[in-house]
Structures are given as C-alpha cells and as structure tokens.
Write an enzyme that holds these catalytic residues in place. Structure first.
Site, PDB file in Angstrom:
ATOM      1  N   ASN A   1      41.166  33.161  41.664  1.00  0.00           N
ATOM      2  CA  ASN A   1      42.468  32.714  41.178  1.00  0.00           C
ATOM      3  C   ASN A   1      42.961  33.640  40.077  1.00  0.00           C
ATOM      4  O   ASN A   1      42.364  33.703  38.995  1.00  0.00           O
ATOM      5  CB  ASN A   1      42.384  31.286  40.624  1.00  0.00           C
ATOM      6  CG  ASN A   1      43.707  30.847  40.004  1.00  0.00           C
ATOM      7  OD1 ASN A   1      44.649  30.536  40.700  1.00  0.00           O
ATOM      8  ND2 ASN A   1      43.790  30.863  38.672  1.00  0.00           N
ATOM      9  N   GLU A   2      44.009  34.399  40.371  1.00  0.00           N
ATOM     10  CA  GLU A   2      44.818  35.177  39.417  1.00  0.00           C
ATOM     11  C   GLU A   2      44.108  36.372  38.785  1.00  0.00           C
ATOM     12  O   GLU A   2      44.680  37.017  37.894  1.00  0.00           O
ATOM     13  CB  GLU A   2      45.402  34.272  38.318  1.00  0.00           C
ATOM     14  CG  GLU A   2      46.373  33.246  38.885  1.00  0.00           C
ATOM     15  CD  GLU A   2      47.163  32.486  37.836  1.00  0.00           C
ATOM     16  OE1 GLU A   2      48.170  31.866  38.200  1.00  0.00           O
ATOM     17  OE2 GLU A   2      46.750  32.499  36.659  1.00  0.00           O
ATOM     18  N   ASN A   3      42.913  36.738  39.226  1.00  0.00           N
ATOM     19  CA  ASN A   3      42.218  37.853  38.582  1.00  0.00           C
ATOM     20  C   ASN A   3      42.772  39.213  38.991  1.00  0.00           C
ATOM     21  O   ASN A   3      42.801  40.145  38.181  1.00  0.00           O
ATOM     22  CB  ASN A   3      40.721  37.772  38.875  1.00  0.00           C
ATOM     23  CG  ASN A   3      40.089  36.557  38.243  1.00  0.00           C
ATOM     24  OD1 ASN A   3      40.677  35.920  37.371  1.00  0.00           O
ATOM     25  ND2 ASN A   3      38.894  36.203  38.683  1.00  0.00           N
TER      26      ASN A   3
ATOM     27  N   SER B   1      44.377  34.875  44.964  1.00  0.00           N
ATOM     28  CA  SER B   1      45.683  34.224  44.931  1.00  0.00           C
ATOM     29  C   SER B   1      46.236  34.409  43.528  1.00  0.00           C
ATOM     30  O   SER B   1      45.594  33.967  42.562  1.00  0.00           O
ATOM     31  CB  SER B   1      45.551  32.739  45.262  1.00  0.00           C
ATOM     32  OG  SER B   1      46.807  32.103  45.299  1.00  0.00           O
TER      33      SER B   1
END
Length: 718
Positions: free
Chosen positions: A436-438, A482
C-alpha cells in the site's frame, strides 16, 4: 489416527521485565488473546480502544515490556508422546518476538506475527506431566528499534519502527487508530500427535478448462507429506474427492511429495454477487498407510470454480484496470477493509459475518484487505466465498520503506509462502497486491534523499512476491502495489491502473472528484465523526465539539479537525452548535462519497471500479469509515447504498454550466425507462421539467443531457 488437542485453558501471563506499571505476579490469560486483553480482564487497565481520553497513553508501557505466558501440561497431554511417534506444538499465531520452551527445554523461536509455527515437542513431553510450557515474548519496540539501529533508519508515514518487525503495522498507530503495541498468543495453540506420516502442506490449484457447455473443473492438489523415522519406509495412498469425482495416488516409500488431480465435469461456476450464484464444492483429502489401510490424516476445504484476471491491455486512453471473472468484466463497487479490532483475537466469526454483511447490504462486491493490517482469519474469507464478495489482498506492507536485509527478508518469504498456500482455495480471493502506497511514497514523499541508497522494499514488490505468487498461485493476478502504473508512468497516474485520490479531503473540496477521469480508484474518502451514540460512549463526560479534548483524542489524522472544518465551510458555513457540527459533518461525508462514487461510476467502462476508504473502524474514531467502531452505520453508508445500487442515476457536469444524467445499469437485463427531469424550488414547486425515454443495455450506461431550462438555476442563492 492423528490427535489434535487444543490448549486454550489454563494459561497465565506475567511481566518479565521491571516496570513500575506492571502488576506483580501472574494473572489469568486467555488464548487466543493478548497482554492488553488479559490486563483489561484482570482490571489492571481500562480498555484503551474504548476511546476515553488518555487511555492510549496510559497503556503505552505494555509494548515496551517483556511478557511470559505459561501453562502446566497435564498427564493426558504428556501421554500423547507415549502413544504416538511424534507430537508437535502448533501455534497458529505468535505476536511477535517469542521463544518457546517446555520444562526449560527450548523448542524454537518466532519473529513474525503473520506466520504459524510448529515445533517438535515429542522428547520434551515424554514423561513430562506437570512440566511447564512457556512462551517468552520480548518487547516489540525493543526488537524493532534494535533492528533499526543495525540496518539504518528508513522513512515512514509515522515516527514508529513498524517496518522493522513483521507485525501488524497499524498496531503502532495510524491516522484512524490508536497506538496499542501488543504481545501474545493471538491465534489458537494445540498439540498435534501423529504417527507414520502427516499432510504437511496441501496447495490447491483450482481452475476451469473448456468453454461454455463443455467446461471442466480441475482441482490439482500439490501435496507434501512429513514422515516420522519409522514412516520413511511406508508406502502411502492419497485419496482426493471433489463432488462425485475421486482420484487416488500412491506415494512410494521414501517420497514426500505428489500431485492429486480431480476433474469434475460441468461444474456450476462461482460468480461475484450480482453476476450469478456462489456454489461451493467440498474437497476432501485422506492420507492412508497403503499396507494396512489405516487413515493417518485428512484435509478438507470448500472451493469454487471460476477464472479471474485483470484486463490491462493498453488502449487509446492509457492502461485500463478491469477485473474479469469467468471472462466477464466486473464493475467493482468496494470498500477498503482494516482490522476490525485493535486486538484481532476479539473478532468472532459472527462479527466477521455482520461486518461483511454490512458491506453486502450497501451493495459492495469487493473488499480490499489493506496492507497495514493482517492476513485475516479463515472466517473472513469463508464469508466472502459464501456472499460473493471479491477480495483484493494486500501483502502486509504499508506507507514505509521496508528493509530487504536479514532477518526480515527470510521472514517475508516464509510468511508470503504460507499465506498464499493458506488462502489459495478461496474463490473470493481475486487479486494479490504487493503493498500500500510504497511505490508512490518513494516517488513523491521525499524518501530518496533519506534512503541514501538503502533498500526500501522494491525487491519484495517486483521480485520476491510475484515469484511466490507465480509459483504457488498461478491462477490469480498480482500487481506490485496500490496505486500502481506500468513502467514509465507515475505510480498514481489516473490514466494508468489503480490510483488513490487524497488531495480531496487533505487539500481540496469533494467537488474536485469531478476533475478526475481515472481507470480505477482503489482508495478515496472523506472523514466524519462516528454516530452520536458511539461518540457519547467514548466521551461520557464533557462536550462533543470538534475541539473538545475527548473528541480530539479520537482524531488521529494530521490536522483532522481543521480539514473537517474546511470541508464543511463551502457547503454549510460554521455550524451553530456541537449537535449541528456532528450532524452536518456526517451529511458532508455522505454527500462527498455520493459525488465521488457517482462520478466514477458514470465513467464505466472507462473507470472499472471505486473502492471507498473505508468500510470499518477498530475503535470509536473520527475517520473515513461507513460503519463505526461498535458497528453502527453512519449516514455515508446509506448514501453509498444508493450509489452502489444495481440501477443508478448520477447528475454530472456536462461542460460549462450544463448538466447530464448518467443512468447506470449493473444488471444482466435491459433497462427501458422514462427519465423525468425536474428543477424545483426549495418548497418543492416544479420550476421546469422535461421527459425523455431511454434504453440502457445490460451492464451499460446512457448519458442524457439535461435541457438548459431544467439544468440552469434561476437564482442560485435560492
């Protein structure tokens, strides 16, 4: 035959390091559970997740303390070692840094909340009635901080060391949850006594071959057995059954692996809700001694036959992201899912069923298991299988640069391999996602300079994890993260793949959703307080205004109170009372999500899905949830039920001051209907109207431009 003996009773826990706040001596412990829940039950602390001001800070010492769980082994349990060739001590979940011993004899260690552990306890148990089983937990903070010191700091969204320990990241606090760093036996513990051989791993690969009318369901069971010393020379038989189809495979002496394939003619296909039924087929596997016909071990799961993929073939507008089940595009209407409790051992099967039922009742067909939490229990995925809810599963990496050095690299691979095999049989599981978002964080959040060349997780997302999925679960798609876009594009490019929209809420009004033309939105949301009953229970005394200390204690987002106020101002001005603020903030959230979902849905099939942040809460937070911590539905839930309905009408801008009505038909039936358009005064009087008849194809949409006399306001101030 093997024997499973649950070890749920008779546990105690005590602080194993000097802390002034810790109780003296041992206290009763619940298994599954954690130190926090045991301290709550003993009356030592108040529940820090109840939301009462100061509870979170008052329990911060728990995560910096060592704890030891103990349990005496009874004569019946010790006798298992005399009646079987092997007795294993099995932990379905250890949270997190633990050393296990029996009678002072070390059996093994754990360093990962996301894994299960199995230790050979045969010799330790033999003749050992009354011996003490001990699980010594070291402080998660100390372990993570020491590893950070050795490997070098890495950037993260929060000033906590969560990326240096394989533990639920949101345990260390998030912008919707408290910091409650746990230790404990968070999943069941048991003794497993067996002889000759056992089923060590069963990896189901469920596929559908052939076309309409001639399809065949195929279940390939990739099996690895473990043998005792005497069992090395024993030939084994593996019998598999699916529906009315059976297959038997012989495993020669000395061999440990095989594949049993069962083919079921013309199975009924599994579909997501709204697209068909969800038939499940029981798969049974039995391991027997081929010489004597003695059953040694069994394995059972429910599977569904379906295919799933993501259409990412480039088109004139960029890179689509369209989920397809059984070859059919699915309009995704979903929610992001966070752990439903700060202490996951408190989540019962009934609670999973209730919460997922709330998503279903709102019209959702997908839940995204977010990467800052856990791989959920079997109960979660079972309900999704039964209710036709697709699951987007993040691997547990979120909002941080993650080291790729040892000991973390080996732990990541071990947990990923176990999780993929454990979840592979669920037909609801549709997609694996690396983080998530990395990827976005490294690009836009200033990580590059701080990293100074150190590892940050890319080797996991683009190397290790896709290799594991390709090897162990080739029937499902994988994406690195994502948001995500193909190489050469910004990771959060609206034209390419799934994106997150967070300038709305953080910086801009919700009307800015209308400026986006995404291919898929996997995160977007707008905040509001919980229901009034929930907020009053969390703040039993004192005011409930947005700047009151008790309310601010539930607001974890940076400048959350300010963003709520600035979001309200353009639509409702300054509320006159705390009651008005509470009500209007909830109305504002509902309108924001109605605008966002309506706008994205009006772009189908260009935009193939909208996954709202978030369905649920883990405590009485001011957050983006549709259902608050105790499970009460906020007004936004009702707005989303309308926006997610099978047949919808969305009013959208149509250039300049014009308006259009977009009618969406997410059913398999054509929709023919008159569209009556009216502009009314606030008193309800019709000021202008028109009517047009339209036909909307199955799974299609139609755009109807409103006539100027209906679309244009006479006096906007009125």
């Amino acid at each position: 035959m093997a024997v499973q003996r649950e070890l749920a009773e008779g546990w105690s826990v005590r602080a194993a390091s000097e802390r002034a706040e810790a109780p003296e001596g041992a206290m009763p412990a619940s298994v599954p559970g954690c130190v926090h829940t045991d301290l709550i039950a003993a009356g030592v602390i108040e529940d820090p997740t109840a939301g009462r001001h100061g509870g979170e800070e008052a329990t911060a010492w728990i995560g910096r303390t060592d704890w030891t769980y103990t349990r005496a082994l009874g004569p019946d349990e010790a006798a298992l070692a005399d009646s079987h060739e092997r007795v294993d001590l099995v932990f379905d979940g250890l949270d997190t840094v633990a050393d296990v011993s029996v009678g002072g004899r070390g059996l093994g260690r754990a360093r990962n909340m996301h894994r299960s552990y199995r230790f050979d306890a045969t010799e330790a148990l033999r003749g050992g009635a009354g011996r003490e089983l001990a699980v010594a937990f070291a402080s998660p903070y100390r372990y993570a901080e020491e590893l950070r010191e050795r490997l070098g700091a890495r950037p993260a969204a929060y000033d906590e060391p969560y990326q240096f320990i394989r533990k639920m990241a949101c345990n260390f606090g998030w912008d919707w949850g408290p910091t409650v760093v746990t230790s404990g036996l968070w999943r069941p513990v048991r003794l497993h006594a067996w002889s000759t051989a056992r089923l060590a791993r069963v990896r189901p690969e469920v596929t559908v071959e052939g076309g309409d009318g001639g399809s065949t369901g195929v279940v390939r069971l990739h099996v690895r057995v473990e043998r005792t010393g005497p069992g090395r020379d024993t030939p084994l038989t593996l019998s598999a059954r699916v529906g009315g189809a059976e297959e038997a495979v012989r495993i020669p002496a000395g061999r440990d692996d095989t594949v049993a394939e069962v083919r079921l003619p013309a199975p009924e296909l599994w579909w997501p809700r709204g697209y068909g039924r969800q038939p499940l087929y029981r798969v049974g596997l039995a391991l027997t001694d081929a010489r004597h016909g003695k059953e040694l071990d069994t394995w059972h799961r429910d599977v569904g036959f379906r295919t799933v993929d993501v259409d990412t073939r480039p088109d004139a507008d960029g890179t689509p992201f369209t989920l397809r089940v059984n070859g059919r595009p699915v309009l995704v209407k979903g929610f992001n899912w966070i752990p439903d409790d700060c202490f996951p051992s408190r989540i019962t099967p009934e609670r999973y069923a209730e919460r997922i039922g709330q998503a279903v009742d709102a019209g959702a067909n997908l839940l995204r298991v977010w990467g800052g939490g856990i791989y959920e229990s079997a109960d979660f995925y079972r309900v999704c299988d039964e209710r036709g809810v697709l699951v987007w599963q993040d691997f547990p990496f979120a909002c941080a640069a993650y080291p790729e050095e040892e000991p973390l690299a080996s732990e990541v691979e071990a947990e990923a391999r176990e999780a993929v095999v454990r979840l592979a049989h669920h037909p609801s599981l549709a997609l694996w996602c690396g983080n998530n978002e990395n990827l976005w964080g490294r690009r836009d959040w200033g990580w590059e300079e701080e990293l100074a060349g150190r590892t940050w997780g890319e080797g996991y997302y683009r190397g290790l994890l896709p290799r594991v999925v390709a090897e162990l679960d080739p029937t499902r798609p994988y994406i690195p993260g994502s948001p995500y876009a193909p190489e050469g594009h910004h990771p959060n490019d609206p034209a390419h793949g799934p994106m997150h929209i967070w300038d709305v809420w953080n910086e801009r009004d919700y009307t800015a959703y209308r400026e986006y033309r995404p291919r898929f939105v996997s995160e977007f949301g707008f905040q509001a307080p919980p229901t009034h009953a929930t907020l009053r229970a969390a703040v039993p005394d004192g005011p409930l205004s947005p700047d009151a200390p008790g309310v601010l204690g539930l607001q974890k987002a940076e400048d959350g109170a300010g963003k709520l106020s600035r979001g309200l101002a353009p639509h409702f001005g300054s509320p006159a009372s705390e009651e008005d603020w509470h009500f209007l903030a909830q109305v504002n959230q509902a309108r924001a999500m109605a605008v966002g979902v309506g706008h994205f849905r009006a772009q189908w099939p260009h935009c193939a899905g909208a996954v709202v942040w978030q369905l649920n809460d883990c405590w009485p937070s001011l957050s983006w949830s549709a259902v608050d911590g105790p499970g009460r539905r906020k007004p936004v839930w009702f707005a989303l039920r309308r926006a997610f309905a099978e047949r919808v009408v969305a009013l959208v801008p149509d250039g300049g001051s014009g308006l259009a009505a977009v009618l969406g038909n997410d059913t398999d039936r054509e929709w023919a209907a008159p569209v009556r358009l009216a502009r009314r005064s606030l008193s309800g009087a019709v000021l202008a109207e028109s009517e047009v008849r339209v036909v909307i194809a199955a799974r299609g949409s139609v755009r109807v431009v409103l006539p100027d006399e209906v679309a244009a306001a006479g006096d906007p101030a009125r």
